[in-house]
Design an enzyme around this catalytic site. Structure first.
Site, PDB file in Angstrom:
ATOM      1  N   ASP A 280     101.920 110.688  94.597  1.00 16.65           N
ATOM      2  CA  ASP A 280     100.834 109.944  95.258  1.00 16.65           C
ATOM      3  C   ASP A 280     101.236 108.551  95.715  1.00 16.65           C
ATOM      4  O   ASP A 280     100.605 108.007  96.616  1.00 16.65           O
ATOM      5  CB  ASP A 280      99.591 109.832  94.371  1.00 16.65           C
TER       6      ASP A 280
ATOM      7  N   ASP B 119      92.000 110.933  84.724  1.00 13.25           N
ATOM      8  CA  ASP B 119      91.987 112.389  84.884  1.00 13.25           C
ATOM      9  C   ASP B 119      93.216 113.050  84.275  1.00 13.25           C
ATOM     10  O   ASP B 119      93.153 114.187  83.813  1.00 13.25           O
ATOM     11  CB  ASP B 119      91.806 112.788  86.351  1.00 13.25           C
TER      12      ASP B 119
END
Length: 842
Positions: free
Chosen positions: A480, A70
């Site tokens: 993350d 992504d």
């Protein structure tokens, strides 16, 4: 490998049915800035480290597999090494948008051809229009067609697909499903030019959330499937199915090669079609969900198959829609090309106790989940999982039954079975790609051996880096994944920083006490303190009892050179300082939210800050800041860095505002006229013969984007990357290695951490021949006499702070041990008394 665009240029044509098309070559490099050869590689984190929304197997050539990221580009599988090869590293900062891969298609007729629908955001976060990237050599080189709209490789619904599809009978023809109401598009010349399919009736209506800029756009046309049996090789396929993000009518069919379209009658309503796969027996399998994913997935889901020969729709959902256990979308979908009755589907974010991976060997009549309940809280697992390739995937935590660690994953938006090998399966997760090579053992009562299948993929968004003078060569803060201690650049770390935050955002160490570090982060849990301290170089962390006032976490951190104070600048609050490791905090005087703060790397009392267009200094450990009234400053600053070993030497990276330096603690600044833009700045070991650390920046010099190094305090620069190594967004952190000259670490937003070292054929800089004067001549008069002895005595007794010569250490360190002390005084006295014939040679 050379990854570039051909230099051929075509005129852009904006007509009613023809997309703007351009084929670009690489930017012309100015010769004014010298380039030196560097070798580039990833600092291995391993396991991927980010969401890979899709995997695509070529259906006619074994082992030809692509994966799309992504924010990290695209990869091709290398079967000889069982690793993934990055394909888009040539894109520089100005084309970062193309690291968002919306869809990928590999040609079943000519396997050398591969296409990418590229573009990261449909909103205004990035300026680039979407593009179709075309390759005839499996991604070694690319041509580019600019589209008249944006793509959304990192937008909601990105694991739906594939939006880009090649006609298996006539590979000149491609279809592209788009977002934002732009509908369905077609190319008839191998993707060079594109036109809108005006007859396609539904561009989609579903919007995830109209109240936010990131989620307000129409998800659009999400997949295209050809019925190869409806035509013959060399002739366009007649029957085409298209999935649309619309809860009323979502499946459309053309039986005349895309001329006319109709909604398929009898189709399910109320859900969104995530994936569609047409099996060789004429069954079109479709997974459905309430929402588009990949983060949410909560709600309801179904799995249907449509008999394209009879027109019958059959509900084959593994968990009945009416059941309370049906509480998630069904997203991933795979059909075994060797047996069209073997299908697999996945849950989209079931979360507890784990995800669901269902398998059917009878066309969906019956299903088996990869785990089942035993005596609560026990579960019976039909799999084993091996994370040795990325041990940090256990997240440094232990779960209580019925949850276990590591989990099967989350955000499982795609699953694929190798069309040539029914035993090989791969599926995506929010942090890695998992897979197995013994899938059919499950059918015989055995356990599936799941393992990490993401070696070579480095897709982390890295937010900060430090390279301390001792300990591990690199410590990171990562979006993350919190961050890591990188003991070996070529081997992935065994664990991430613990406590396990949702994202590490900033890290710093005490220059004079480098084992002391501070890490700031974001956290999902409110009772977690979003700052931690370490006394062992980041290997173990402890949380303080309190946080900075009004903080919700994140931001940046600056540690005093002597480790006696730490300033935290949360993303939503004013900077605050602690002098007791977080037991108490005080808001820094005269600074506010948005200030950029850094510590002097020599004087533990000094900190620097840029706030509201002004430069500030603190001389009391960060408690109070004073405007230096430095004139002619840039309007804004991205990073402040102070030079180790040079008190008061401060550098500002101001993006388009350029690169600035101060040697007096920020009271005056000089803008470097030879640097156009500077996103980040960092320092590493000095070149041989130099006493100033090597300087590294990402930015632009002589109108050339790249990575640059200066060995002479910014007087001259060399470009150290080339047109093959751009790595997209490189504007969060850069640091040289203080122990290895020429080595530099760069944080990327989607390609992990990259590091460069001089190639073997780069000439080692020749130390300049500088006349530093006589050893023992402390006043610079080119003589050694009693005056020098007196000066040395006064210096050792600290009655004077500096010697008249330019280089105190060179002149007064007689024995060359790096110190000026009584031993040197004795040597000099003996020499003047002629007790020794000469001074020791350094």
């Amino acid at each position: 490998m050379v990854k570039k665009f051909t230099s051929k240029i075509k005129a852009a044509v904006f007509a009613a049915v023809v997309a703007a098309t351009a084929i670009f070559g690489p930017a012309i490099s100015s010769q004014a800035v010298t380039s030196v050869p560097y070798k580039w590689d990833n600092v291995v984190i391993g396991g991927g480290g980010g969401f890979m929304p899709g995997i695509v197997f070529n259906e006619t050539e074994k082992d030809l597999i692509y994966a799309r990221a992504d924010i990290g580009g695209a990869y091709r599988w290398d079967p000889s090494t069982e690793t993934w090869i990055p394909l888009l590293d040539h894109f520089q900062m100005d084309e970062y948008s193309y690291y968002g891969v919306e869809s990928i298609a590999t040609d079943p007729v000519d396997p050398n051809r591969v296409y990418i629908a590229a573009g990261m955001y449909t909103n205004d976060w990035l300026p680039n229009m979407g593009a179709i990237l075309r390759s005839t050599d499996r991604g070694e080189t690319w041509e580019k067609t600019i589209l008249p709209f944006k793509m959304g490789g990192n937008m909601p619904g990105r694991s739906m697909g594939e939006r880009l599809a090649i006609d298996p009978n006539d590979n000149r023809i491609l279809y592209l499903g788009t977002r934002c109401g732009n509908g369905l598009w077609r190319s008839t010349d191998y993707g060079v030019t594109w036109s809108k399919v005006e007859s396609f009736p539904n561009p989609g209506t579903y919007i995830y959330d109209p109240n936010f800029d990131y989620t307000k756009d129409i998800i659009g046309v999400v997949w295209v499937v050809f019925d190869k049996s409806s035509s013959t090789p060399g002739n366009p396929t007649k029957t085409i199915y298209v999935g649309v993000a619309d809860k009323n009518e979502s499946i459309y069919r053309s039986t005349d090669g895309g001329v006319t379209w109709k909604a398929v009658p009898g189709q399910p309503k109320g859900l969104l079609p995530h994936h569609g796969v047409l099996a060789s027996n004429g069954m079109l399998y479709i997974t459905y969900g309430d929402t588009c994913g990949p983060y949410d997935g909560n709600g309801k889901g179904q799995v249907w198959k449509f008999n394209t020969r009879t027109g019958e729709w059959i509900d084959i959902t593994p968990i009945p829609y009416s059941s309370s256990d049906n509480r998630f979308c069904f997203a991933g979908l795979a059909v075994d090309r060797q047996n069209p009755d073997i299908i697999m589907v996945t849950s989209m974010n079931a979360w507890w106790p784990d995800e669901y991976i269902f398998r059917s060997t009878d066309g969906g009549a019956t299903w088996k989940n990869i785990w089942e309940w035993g005596m609560y809280p026990e579960r019976i697992l039909h799999y084993e999982i091996d994370i040795s390739a990325a041990p940090w995937l256990d997240w440094g935590t232990e779960k209580q039954l019925p949850e276990i660690n590591p989990k099967l994953g989350w955000m499982i938006g795609d699953i694929e079975i190798d069309p040539f090998n029914s035993d090989r399966m791969m599926y995506v997760t929010g942090a890695t790609i998992y897979g197995c090579d013994n899938l059919t053992d499950w059918d015989r009562g055995g356990k599936v051996k799941i393992e990490v299948k993401a070696t070579g993929i480095e897709e982390c968004a890295v937010l900060d880096l430090v390279s301390p003078p001792e300990g591990a060569p690199l410590v990171s803060a990562v979006g993350d994944l919190v961050g890591f201690v990188h003991d070996d650049l070529k081997v992935g770390p065994k664990k991430m920083h613990v406590p396990s935050y949702s994202s590490g955002t900033g890290i710093d160490y005490a220059e004079l006490v480098p084992n002391f570090m501070a890490l700031v982060a974001k956290a999902d849990l409110y009772d977690v303190k979003k700052i931690s301290f370490s006394y062992d170089g980041g290997r173990n962390w402890f949380q303080p009892p309190n946080e900075a006032p009004n903080s919700v976490g994140g931001g940046s951190v600056a540690v005093a050179a002597d480790a006696k104070s730490v300033i935290w600048t949360p993303e939503n609050a004013s900077p605050a300082v602690t002098t007791d490791n977080g037991n108490s905090w005080k808001v820094c005087t005269n600074l506010g939210m948005g200030a950029v703060v850094a510590s002097d790397r020599v004087n533990g009392k000094k900190f620097y800050a840029f706030y509201n267009g002004k430069f500030y200094i603190s001389t009391d450990g960060g408690l109070t800041f004073t405007d230096t009234k430095a004139p002619q400053l840039p309007k804004s600053v991205n990073k402040i860095k102070a030079v180790p070993g040079k008190e008061g030497h401060v550098w500002l990276a101001a993006r388009e505002g350029g690169l600035w330096r101060s040697t007096d603690g920020g009271y005056t600044f000089e803008k470097l006229s030879n640097v156009d833009t500077a996103h980040v700045v960092g320092f590493g070991k000095a070149a041989p013969g130099q006493d100033y650390m090597a300087i590294y920046i990402t930015g632009k010099i002589d109108n050339v984007l790249g990575f640059f190094r200066s060995d002479d305090a910014g007087k001259t620069w060399v470009r150290i990357n080339d047109d093959e190594h751009g790595y997209g967004a490189v504007d969060t952190a850069i640091t040289g290695d203080p122990r290895v000259y020429g080595r530099v670490y760069i944080a990327t937003n989607g390609r992990g951490i990259v590091y460069g070292e001089p190639a073997s054929d780069e000439p080692v800089p020749t130390p300049p021949q500088v006349d530093k004067g006589l050893v023992g001549d402390l006043n610079g008069d080119n003589r050694i006499n009693s005056t020098d002895l007196t000066l040395m005595k006064r210096y050792i007794l600290k009655s004077i702070e500096d010697l008249p010569v330019e280089d105190d250490l060179w002149a007064a360190d007689i024995n060359g041990d790096g110190k000026i002390n009584s031993t040197d005084y004795t040597y000099l006295k003996k020499y003047l008394l002629q007790a020794i014939p000469e001074l020791p040679k350094k």
